[in-house]
Design a protein around this motif. Structure first.
Motif, PDB file in Angstrom:
ATOM      1  N   ASP A 159     -11.112   2.651  24.663  1.00  0.00           N
ATOM      2  CA  ASP A 159     -11.820   2.794  23.307  1.00  0.00           C
ATOM      3  C   ASP A 159     -10.888   2.292  22.444  1.00  0.00           C
ATOM      4  O   ASP A 159     -11.497   2.061  21.189  1.00  0.00           O
ATOM      5  CB  ASP A 159     -12.311   4.242  23.174  1.00  0.00           C
ATOM      6  CG  ASP A 159     -11.225   5.367  23.217  1.00  0.00           C
ATOM      7  OD1 ASP A 159      -9.972   4.702  22.875  1.00  0.00           O
ATOM      8  OD2 ASP A 159     -11.530   6.488  23.460  1.00  0.00           O
ATOM      9  N   GLY A 160      -9.650   1.872  22.700  1.00  0.00           N
ATOM     10  CA  GLY A 160      -8.893   1.431  21.645  1.00  0.00           C
ATOM     11  C   GLY A 160      -8.459   2.121  20.516  1.00  0.00           C
ATOM     12  O   GLY A 160      -7.831   1.664  19.382  1.00  0.00           O
TER      13      GLY A 160
ATOM     14  N   ARG B 264       1.076  -7.249  29.325  1.00  0.00           N
ATOM     15  CA  ARG B 264       0.035  -6.274  29.751  1.00  0.00           C
ATOM     16  C   ARG B 264      -0.473  -5.255  28.670  1.00  0.00           C
ATOM     17  O   ARG B 264       0.116  -5.225  27.741  1.00  0.00           O
ATOM     18  CB  ARG B 264       0.762  -5.432  30.599  1.00  0.00           C
ATOM     19  CG  ARG B 264       1.549  -5.948  32.006  1.00  0.00           C
ATOM     20  CD  ARG B 264       2.135  -4.662  32.894  1.00  0.00           C
ATOM     21  NE  ARG B 264       3.146  -5.018  33.768  1.00  0.00           N
ATOM     22  CZ  ARG B 264       3.512  -4.367  34.806  1.00  0.00           C
ATOM     23  NH1 ARG B 264       3.028  -2.936  34.895  1.00  0.00           N
ATOM     24  NH2 ARG B 264       4.579  -4.706  35.504  1.00  0.00           N
ATOM     25  N   ASP B 265      -1.818  -4.872  29.043  1.00  0.00           N
ATOM     26  CA  ASP B 265      -2.367  -3.928  28.185  1.00  0.00           C
ATOM     27  C   ASP B 265      -1.684  -2.572  28.773  1.00  0.00           C
ATOM     28  O   ASP B 265      -1.688  -2.155  29.966  1.00  0.00           O
ATOM     29  CB  ASP B 265      -3.879  -3.789  28.391  1.00  0.00           C
ATOM     30  CG  ASP B 265      -4.613  -4.988  27.773  1.00  0.00           C
ATOM     31  OD1 ASP B 265      -4.010  -5.658  26.925  1.00  0.00           O
ATOM     32  OD2 ASP B 265      -5.497  -5.486  28.375  1.00  0.00           O
ATOM     33  N   PHE B 266      -1.304  -1.699  27.729  1.00  0.00           N
ATOM     34  CA  PHE B 266      -0.987  -0.351  28.053  1.00  0.00           C
ATOM     35  C   PHE B 266      -1.357   0.718  27.021  1.00  0.00           C
ATOM     36  O   PHE B 266      -1.579   0.469  25.955  1.00  0.00           O
ATOM     37  CB  PHE B 266       0.460  -0.341  28.552  1.00  0.00           C
ATOM     38  CG  PHE B 266       1.486  -0.797  27.595  1.00  0.00           C
ATOM     39  CD1 PHE B 266       2.104   0.254  26.729  1.00  0.00           C
ATOM     40  CD2 PHE B 266       1.908  -1.935  27.363  1.00  0.00           C
ATOM     41  CE1 PHE B 266       3.063  -0.163  25.782  1.00  0.00           C
ATOM     42  CE2 PHE B 266       2.916  -2.402  26.564  1.00  0.00           C
ATOM     43  CZ  PHE B 266       3.333  -1.477  25.731  1.00  0.00           C
TER      44      PHE B 266
ATOM     45  N   PRO C   5      -2.842  -2.946  23.185  1.00  0.00           N
ATOM     46  CA  PRO C   5      -3.651  -3.903  23.817  1.00  0.00           C
ATOM     47  C   PRO C   5      -2.865  -5.262  23.584  1.00  0.00           C
ATOM     48  O   PRO C   5      -1.895  -5.512  22.656  1.00  0.00           O
ATOM     49  CB  PRO C   5      -5.056  -4.004  22.827  1.00  0.00           C
ATOM     50  CG  PRO C   5      -4.666  -3.505  21.725  1.00  0.00           C
ATOM     51  CD  PRO C   5      -3.596  -2.376  21.916  1.00  0.00           C
ATOM     52  N   ALA C   6      -3.062  -6.078  24.393  1.00  0.00           N
ATOM     53  CA  ALA C   6      -2.292  -7.384  24.759  1.00  0.00           C
ATOM     54  C   ALA C   6      -2.080  -8.292  23.344  1.00  0.00           C
ATOM     55  O   ALA C   6      -1.451  -9.085  23.012  1.00  0.00           O
ATOM     56  CB  ALA C   6      -2.697  -8.252  25.936  1.00  0.00           C
ATOM     57  N   GLU C   7      -3.469  -8.132  22.710  1.00  0.00           N
ATOM     58  CA  GLU C   7      -3.535  -8.989  21.212  1.00  0.00           C
ATOM     59  C   GLU C   7      -3.311  -7.917  20.180  1.00  0.00           C
ATOM     60  O   GLU C   7      -4.019  -8.396  19.038  1.00  0.00           O
ATOM     61  CB  GLU C   7      -4.894  -9.771  21.524  1.00  0.00           C
ATOM     62  CG  GLU C   7      -5.084 -10.657  22.458  1.00  0.00           C
ATOM     63  CD  GLU C   7      -4.232 -11.658  22.811  1.00  0.00           C
ATOM     64  OE1 GLU C   7      -3.750 -12.140  21.458  1.00  0.00           O
ATOM     65  OE2 GLU C   7      -3.527 -11.982  23.834  1.00  0.00           O
ATOM     66  N   GLY C   8      -2.857  -6.994  20.359  1.00  0.00           N
ATOM     67  CA  GLY C   8      -2.881  -5.853  19.119  1.00  0.00           C
ATOM     68  C   GLY C   8      -1.977  -6.338  17.932  1.00  0.00           C
ATOM     69  O   GLY C   8      -1.201  -6.717  18.459  1.00  0.00           O
ATOM     70  N   PRO C   9      -2.467  -5.878  16.798  1.00  0.00           N
ATOM     71  CA  PRO C   9      -1.403  -6.368  15.618  1.00  0.00           C
ATOM     72  C   PRO C   9      -0.063  -5.371  15.671  1.00  0.00           C
ATOM     73  O   PRO C   9       0.797  -6.003  15.128  1.00  0.00           O
ATOM     74  CB  PRO C   9      -2.309  -5.673  14.467  1.00  0.00           C
ATOM     75  CG  PRO C   9      -3.112  -4.921  14.899  1.00  0.00           C
ATOM     76  CD  PRO C   9      -3.645  -5.023  16.317  1.00  0.00           C
TER      77      PRO C   9
END
Length: 385
Positions: free
Chosen positions: A69-70, A16-18, A103-107
Protein backbone atom coordinates in the motif's frame (compact mmCIF):
# COMPACT_ATOMS: atom_id res chain seq x y z
CA UNK A 1 18.11 1.10 10.31
CA UNK A 2 21.79 2.01 10.15
CA UNK A 3 22.66 -1.25 11.88
CA UNK A 4 21.81 -2.91 8.53
CA UNK A 5 23.83 -0.43 6.47
CA UNK A 6 25.90 -2.95 4.50
CA UNK A 7 22.93 -5.03 3.35
CA UNK A 8 20.48 -2.16 2.80
CA UNK A 9 23.01 -0.15 0.85
CA UNK A 10 23.44 -3.16 -1.43
CA UNK A 11 19.64 -3.45 -1.81
CA UNK A 12 19.49 0.21 -2.83
CA UNK A 13 22.24 -0.26 -5.40
CA UNK A 14 20.43 -3.32 -6.79
CA UNK A 15 17.20 -1.32 -7.15
CA UNK A 16 15.15 -3.52 -4.83
CA UNK A 17 11.78 -2.53 -3.37
CA UNK A 18 11.80 -3.08 0.38
CA UNK A 19 10.26 -1.98 3.65
CA UNK A 20 12.04 -1.30 6.94
CA UNK A 21 10.63 -1.74 10.43
CA UNK A 22 12.56 0.26 13.04
CA UNK A 23 12.23 0.29 16.82
CA UNK A 24 11.51 3.93 17.72
CA UNK A 25 10.59 3.64 21.41
CA UNK A 26 10.96 1.07 24.19
CA UNK A 27 9.52 0.78 27.67
CA UNK A 28 9.95 -2.00 30.20
CA UNK A 29 12.02 -5.07 29.40
CA UNK A 30 12.77 -5.53 25.72
CA UNK A 31 15.63 -7.29 23.92
CA UNK A 32 16.46 -4.50 21.44
CA UNK A 33 16.60 -0.72 21.67
CA UNK A 34 15.74 2.24 19.43
CA UNK A 35 17.31 1.97 15.99
CA UNK A 36 17.11 -1.84 15.77
CA UNK A 37 15.60 -2.80 12.43
CA UNK A 38 14.08 -5.57 10.33
CA UNK A 39 13.91 -5.17 6.53
CA UNK A 40 11.89 -7.19 4.01
CA UNK A 41 12.26 -6.96 0.23
CA UNK A 42 9.64 -7.58 -2.46
CA UNK A 43 10.75 -11.21 -2.79
CA UNK A 44 10.21 -11.84 0.92
CA UNK A 45 13.88 -11.87 1.93
CA UNK A 46 14.28 -10.62 5.50
CA UNK A 47 17.33 -9.27 7.34
CA UNK A 48 17.77 -7.92 10.85
CA UNK A 49 15.62 -8.15 13.95
CA UNK A 50 13.47 -5.86 16.10
CA UNK A 51 12.70 -8.12 19.04
CA UNK A 52 14.89 -11.18 19.08
CA UNK A 53 11.93 -13.27 17.91
CA UNK A 54 8.91 -12.17 19.98
CA UNK A 55 7.07 -10.20 17.30
CA UNK A 56 9.16 -10.83 14.19
CA UNK A 57 6.37 -12.64 12.33
CA UNK A 58 3.84 -9.86 12.84
CA UNK A 59 6.38 -7.17 11.89
CA UNK A 60 7.33 -9.15 8.78
CA UNK A 61 3.66 -9.13 7.72
CA UNK A 62 3.43 -5.38 8.33
CA UNK A 63 6.47 -4.82 6.11
CA UNK A 64 4.89 -6.89 3.36
CA UNK A 65 1.69 -4.85 3.68
CA UNK A 66 3.60 -1.56 3.59
CA UNK A 67 5.22 -2.67 0.33
CA UNK A 68 1.73 -3.19 -1.13
CA UNK A 69 0.00 0.00 0.00
CA UNK A 70 3.03 2.32 0.10
CA UNK A 71 2.13 3.81 3.47
CA UNK A 72 4.32 4.30 6.54
CA UNK A 73 2.67 3.14 9.77
CA UNK A 74 3.57 3.05 13.46
CA UNK A 75 2.54 0.05 15.54
CA UNK A 76 2.84 -0.82 19.23
CA UNK A 77 3.60 -4.30 20.54
CA UNK A 78 3.25 -5.18 24.21
CA UNK A 79 2.68 -8.07 26.58
CA UNK A 80 -0.51 -10.11 26.19
CA UNK A 81 -1.91 -11.06 29.60
CA UNK A 82 -4.55 -13.32 28.06
CA UNK A 83 -2.30 -15.36 25.87
CA UNK A 84 1.46 -15.44 26.21
CA UNK A 85 1.67 -16.72 22.65
CA UNK A 86 -0.42 -13.93 21.17
CA UNK A 87 1.36 -11.22 19.24
CA UNK A 88 3.25 -9.42 21.96
CA UNK A 89 6.37 -9.31 24.05
CA UNK A 90 6.25 -12.09 26.59
CA UNK A 91 9.18 -10.43 28.38
CA UNK A 92 6.79 -7.71 29.52
CA UNK A 93 8.12 -4.77 27.53
CA UNK A 94 6.49 -2.49 24.97
CA UNK A 95 7.94 -1.68 21.55
CA UNK A 96 6.86 1.10 19.21
CA UNK A 97 7.85 0.26 15.66
CA UNK A 98 7.81 2.42 12.53
CA UNK A 99 7.31 0.56 9.25
CA UNK A 100 8.45 2.51 6.19
CA UNK A 101 8.20 1.37 2.55
CA UNK A 102 11.18 2.16 0.29
CA UNK A 103 10.00 1.75 -3.31
CA UNK A 104 12.56 1.62 -6.10
CA UNK A 105 11.36 4.95 -7.49
CA UNK A 106 10.50 6.59 -4.15
CA UNK A 107 11.50 10.22 -3.45
CA UNK A 108 13.15 9.33 -0.14
CA UNK A 109 15.46 6.73 -1.61
CA UNK A 110 18.35 9.15 -2.22
CA UNK A 111 18.18 10.34 1.39
CA UNK A 112 18.54 6.79 2.67
CA UNK A 113 21.37 6.09 0.24
CA UNK A 114 23.40 9.04 1.54
CA UNK A 115 23.16 7.81 5.14
CA UNK A 116 23.46 4.09 4.41
CA UNK A 117 26.42 4.39 2.03
CA UNK A 118 28.33 6.51 4.55
CA UNK A 119 27.60 4.04 7.34
CA UNK A 120 28.59 1.11 5.12
CA UNK A 121 31.96 2.79 4.51
CA UNK A 122 32.48 3.22 8.24
CA UNK A 123 32.04 7.00 8.07
CA UNK A 124 30.07 9.11 10.53
CA UNK A 125 26.50 9.82 9.42
CA UNK A 126 23.03 10.20 10.88
CA UNK A 127 19.47 9.63 9.73
CA UNK A 128 16.58 11.57 11.27
CA UNK A 129 13.04 10.29 10.59
CA UNK A 130 9.62 11.52 11.65
CA UNK A 131 8.19 8.81 13.91
CA UNK A 132 5.21 10.77 15.30
CA UNK A 133 3.23 13.43 13.51
CA UNK A 134 0.83 13.97 10.59
CA UNK A 135 0.38 10.98 8.29
CA UNK A 136 1.96 12.89 5.42
CA UNK A 137 5.20 13.39 7.35
CA UNK A 138 5.46 9.97 8.99
CA UNK A 139 8.65 8.28 7.84
CA UNK A 140 10.08 11.39 6.13
CA UNK A 141 13.84 11.55 6.58
CA UNK A 142 16.92 13.74 6.56
CA UNK A 143 20.44 12.39 6.13
CA UNK A 144 22.80 14.53 8.23
CA UNK A 145 26.58 14.71 7.86
CA UNK A 146 29.07 15.59 10.64
CA UNK A 147 29.43 19.14 9.29
CA UNK A 148 25.67 19.70 9.64
CA UNK A 149 24.86 19.58 5.92
CA UNK A 150 21.96 17.35 5.01
CA UNK A 151 20.11 15.58 2.22
CA UNK A 152 16.31 15.58 1.95
CA UNK A 153 13.52 17.71 3.32
CA UNK A 154 10.66 17.36 5.80
CA UNK A 155 7.54 18.76 4.19
CA UNK A 156 9.22 21.66 2.42
CA UNK A 157 9.81 23.75 5.54
CA UNK A 158 13.41 25.06 5.62
CA UNK A 159 13.20 26.19 9.26
CA UNK A 160 12.15 22.69 10.32
CA UNK A 161 14.90 21.09 8.25
CA UNK A 162 17.57 23.36 9.77
CA UNK A 163 16.38 22.74 13.32
CA UNK A 164 16.22 18.96 12.82
CA UNK A 165 19.69 18.93 11.21
CA UNK A 166 21.11 20.86 14.18
CA UNK A 167 19.55 18.53 16.77
CA UNK A 168 20.66 15.47 14.81
CA UNK A 169 24.20 16.75 14.37
CA UNK A 170 24.49 17.19 18.14
CA UNK A 171 23.45 13.57 18.67
CA UNK A 172 25.81 12.39 15.90
CA UNK A 173 28.76 14.19 17.47
CA UNK A 174 27.98 12.36 20.73
CA UNK A 175 27.55 9.03 18.89
CA UNK A 176 23.98 8.70 20.22
CA UNK A 177 20.73 7.37 18.80
CA UNK A 178 17.70 9.02 20.42
CA UNK A 179 14.33 10.67 19.84
CA UNK A 180 13.55 14.36 20.19
CA UNK A 181 10.41 16.52 19.91
CA UNK A 182 10.05 19.61 17.75
CA UNK A 183 7.33 21.81 16.27
CA UNK A 184 6.62 21.89 12.52
CA UNK A 185 7.96 25.45 12.38
CA UNK A 186 11.30 24.27 13.77
CA UNK A 187 10.78 25.69 17.25
CA UNK A 188 10.52 23.82 20.53
CA UNK A 189 7.30 25.55 21.51
CA UNK A 190 4.35 23.14 21.57
CA UNK A 191 6.19 20.37 19.68
CA UNK A 192 3.95 18.28 17.47
CA UNK A 193 6.55 16.06 15.83
CA UNK A 194 8.85 13.35 17.22
CA UNK A 195 11.93 12.31 15.29
CA UNK A 196 14.28 9.39 15.75
CA UNK A 197 17.89 10.34 15.03
CA UNK A 198 20.09 7.31 14.37
CA UNK A 199 23.83 7.88 14.58
CA UNK A 200 26.45 5.79 12.84
CA UNK A 201 30.02 6.33 13.94
CA UNK A 202 33.22 4.36 13.30
CA UNK A 203 33.56 1.27 15.50
CA UNK A 204 35.17 1.67 18.92
CA UNK A 205 38.76 0.55 19.36
CA UNK A 206 40.16 -2.35 21.32
CA UNK A 207 43.87 -2.00 22.05
CA UNK A 208 45.49 -5.31 22.97
CA UNK A 209 49.02 -5.05 24.36
CA UNK A 210 51.06 -8.24 24.42
CA UNK A 211 51.30 -10.58 21.41
CA UNK A 212 50.60 -13.83 23.28
CA UNK A 213 48.21 -16.74 22.73
CA UNK A 214 45.61 -15.15 25.02
CA UNK A 215 45.77 -12.06 22.80
CA UNK A 216 44.98 -14.11 19.69
CA UNK A 217 41.81 -15.41 21.33
CA UNK A 218 40.88 -11.92 22.56
CA UNK A 219 41.29 -10.50 19.06
CA UNK A 220 38.71 -12.97 17.74
CA UNK A 221 36.25 -12.08 20.51
CA UNK A 222 36.88 -8.36 20.04
CA UNK A 223 36.10 -8.59 16.33
CA UNK A 224 32.94 -10.57 17.14
CA UNK A 225 31.83 -7.74 19.46
CA UNK A 226 32.40 -5.17 16.72
CA UNK A 227 35.65 -3.53 17.81
CA UNK A 228 38.43 -2.24 15.60
CA UNK A 229 41.22 -4.31 17.14
CA UNK A 230 44.88 -3.34 17.33
CA UNK A 231 47.62 -5.63 18.68
CA UNK A 232 50.80 -3.94 19.90
CA UNK A 233 54.04 -5.52 21.12
CA UNK A 234 57.64 -4.36 21.15
CA UNK A 235 58.86 -7.77 19.94
CA UNK A 236 58.67 -8.10 16.13
CA UNK A 237 59.04 -11.87 16.23
CA UNK A 238 55.68 -12.16 18.03
CA UNK A 239 53.69 -9.23 16.60
CA UNK A 240 53.07 -10.71 13.15
CA UNK A 241 50.14 -11.00 10.75
CA UNK A 242 50.54 -14.77 10.73
CA UNK A 243 49.85 -14.91 14.47
CA UNK A 244 46.99 -12.39 14.40
CA UNK A 245 45.25 -12.69 11.03
CA UNK A 246 41.98 -11.19 12.31
CA UNK A 247 43.48 -8.05 13.86
CA UNK A 248 42.80 -4.78 12.06
CA UNK A 249 46.23 -3.38 12.94
CA UNK A 250 49.48 -4.91 14.18
CA UNK A 251 51.99 -2.48 15.67
CA UNK A 252 55.60 -3.15 16.64
CA UNK A 253 56.49 -0.52 19.22
CA UNK A 254 56.91 -0.05 22.94
CA UNK A 255 53.34 -0.16 24.31
CA UNK A 256 53.45 3.12 26.26
CA UNK A 257 54.98 4.95 23.31
CA UNK A 258 52.33 3.67 20.90
CA UNK A 259 49.52 4.46 23.35
CA UNK A 260 50.59 8.08 23.66
CA UNK A 261 50.92 8.32 19.89
CA UNK A 262 47.58 6.78 18.98
CA UNK A 263 45.46 8.31 21.75
CA UNK A 264 42.19 7.01 23.21
CA UNK A 265 38.61 8.19 23.72
CA UNK A 266 35.74 7.30 26.04
CA UNK A 267 34.78 4.29 23.90
CA UNK A 268 38.27 2.74 23.77
CA UNK A 269 38.94 -0.60 25.47
CA UNK A 270 42.52 -1.22 26.63
CA UNK A 271 43.64 -4.77 27.50
CA UNK A 272 47.16 -5.22 28.87
CA UNK A 273 48.23 -8.86 28.59
CA UNK A 274 52.01 -8.52 28.83
CA UNK A 275 52.24 -9.04 32.65
CA UNK A 276 55.85 -7.89 32.47
CA UNK A 277 56.72 -4.87 34.63
CA UNK A 278 59.05 -3.29 32.07
CA UNK A 279 56.10 -3.06 29.66
CA UNK A 280 53.20 -2.85 32.09
CA UNK A 281 54.21 -0.04 34.40
CA UNK A 282 54.97 2.72 31.85
CA UNK A 283 51.98 1.59 29.80
CA UNK A 284 49.52 1.63 32.72
CA UNK A 285 50.93 4.91 34.03
CA UNK A 286 50.01 6.47 30.69
CA UNK A 287 46.72 4.60 30.20
CA UNK A 288 45.29 5.45 33.62
CA UNK A 289 45.64 9.14 32.81
CA UNK A 290 43.93 8.89 29.43
CA UNK A 291 40.20 8.54 28.61
CA UNK A 292 39.03 4.95 28.12
CA UNK A 293 35.84 2.97 28.59
CA UNK A 294 37.65 -0.02 30.07
CA UNK A 295 41.21 -0.74 31.20
CA UNK A 296 42.23 -4.22 32.29
CA UNK A 297 45.58 -5.87 33.02
CA UNK A 298 46.44 -9.58 33.16
CA UNK A 299 48.41 -11.12 35.98
CA UNK A 300 48.15 -12.96 39.27
CA UNK A 301 47.02 -11.29 42.48
CA UNK A 302 50.67 -11.10 43.52
CA UNK A 303 51.51 -9.43 40.20
CA UNK A 304 48.64 -7.01 40.72
CA UNK A 305 49.84 -6.10 44.23
CA UNK A 306 53.34 -5.40 42.94
CA UNK A 307 51.93 -3.45 39.99
CA UNK A 308 49.73 -1.39 42.31
CA UNK A 309 52.72 -0.53 44.54
CA UNK A 310 54.86 0.54 41.58
CA UNK A 311 52.10 2.72 40.12
CA UNK A 312 51.54 4.44 43.47
CA UNK A 313 55.26 5.16 43.66
CA UNK A 314 54.93 6.89 40.29
CA UNK A 315 52.28 9.20 41.70
CA UNK A 316 49.02 7.69 40.52
CA UNK A 317 46.08 8.55 42.73
CA UNK A 318 43.51 6.25 44.31
CA UNK A 319 40.86 7.52 41.89
CA UNK A 320 43.08 6.73 38.91
CA UNK A 321 43.96 3.26 40.21
CA UNK A 322 40.31 2.30 40.79
CA UNK A 323 39.80 2.47 37.02
CA UNK A 324 42.04 -0.56 36.57
CA UNK A 325 40.42 -4.00 36.28
CA UNK A 326 43.14 -6.27 37.59
CA UNK A 327 43.36 -9.22 37.56
CA UNK A 328 41.52 -8.82 34.26
CA UNK A 329 38.20 -10.56 33.54
CA UNK A 330 35.34 -12.14 35.46
CA UNK A 331 35.70 -15.24 37.60
CA UNK A 332 34.56 -17.94 35.18
CA UNK A 333 37.19 -20.48 36.18
CA UNK A 334 38.86 -19.85 32.80
CA UNK A 335 42.10 -21.61 31.96
CA UNK A 336 42.65 -21.87 28.21
CA UNK A 337 43.06 -18.72 26.04
CA UNK A 338 39.54 -18.91 24.60
CA UNK A 339 37.97 -19.15 28.06
CA UNK A 340 40.11 -16.30 29.31
CA UNK A 341 39.15 -14.15 26.34
CA UNK A 342 35.49 -14.87 27.12
CA UNK A 343 35.96 -13.80 30.75
CA UNK A 344 37.60 -10.54 29.64
CA UNK A 345 34.85 -9.87 27.11
CA UNK A 346 32.21 -10.58 29.75
CA UNK A 347 33.78 -8.01 32.07
CA UNK A 348 33.92 -5.45 29.25
CA UNK A 349 30.22 -5.96 28.49
CA UNK A 350 29.27 -5.82 32.17
CA UNK A 351 31.21 -2.58 32.58
CA UNK A 352 29.65 -1.10 29.46
CA UNK A 353 26.08 -2.05 30.34
CA UNK A 354 26.23 -1.65 34.11
CA UNK A 355 25.83 -5.38 34.74
CA UNK A 356 26.79 -7.14 37.95
CA UNK A 357 28.48 -10.18 36.44
CA UNK A 358 26.30 -12.40 38.66
CA UNK A 359 24.10 -15.23 37.35
CA UNK A 360 20.74 -13.80 36.33
CA UNK A 361 18.91 -16.31 38.52
CA UNK A 362 20.64 -14.89 41.61
CA UNK A 363 20.31 -11.23 40.69
CA UNK A 364 17.29 -8.96 41.12
CA UNK A 365 18.51 -6.35 38.63
CA UNK A 366 16.77 -5.87 35.25
CA UNK A 367 17.85 -8.31 32.55
CA UNK A 368 18.14 -5.50 30.00
CA UNK A 369 19.91 -2.66 31.81
CA UNK A 370 18.73 0.80 30.79
CA UNK A 371 17.06 -0.34 27.57
CA UNK A 372 14.72 2.62 27.44
CA UNK A 373 17.48 5.20 27.62
CA UNK A 374 20.17 3.42 25.66
CA UNK A 375 20.64 3.41 21.95
CA UNK A 376 20.86 0.13 20.07
CA UNK A 377 24.39 -1.30 19.65
CA UNK A 378 23.20 -2.46 16.60
CA UNK A 379 26.22 -3.15 15.01
CA UNK A 380 29.41 -1.61 16.07
CA UNK A 381 28.89 1.22 13.75
CA UNK A 382 25.93 2.67 15.62
CA UNK A 383 28.00 4.11 18.34
CA UNK A 384 28.40 1.14 20.50
CA UNK A 385 31.20 1.29 23.09
Amino acid sequence: MLDLADELNRWLEEGRDFAVATVVAVSGSAPRGPGAALAVDADGTAIGSVSGGCVEGAVYDLCAQALKDGQAVRERFGYSDEDAFAIGLTCGGVLDILITPVPAEGPGRKVLQVALSSAARGEAAALARVVRGPAGLLGRALAVRPDGSCEGELGGQPDLDRAVAEETRTLLNAGRTATFDIAEDGSHCEPDLTLLAESSVPPPRMLVFGAIDFAAALVRVGKFLGYHVTVCDARPVFATRARFPEADDIVVDWPHRYLRRTGTDDRTVVCVLTHDAKFDIPLLEAALRLPAAYLGAMGSRRTHADRDRRLRERGLTEAELTRLHSPIGLDLGARIPEETALSIAAEIVATRQGGTGLPLNSSQTPIHHGTGARRSRAASRVGSF
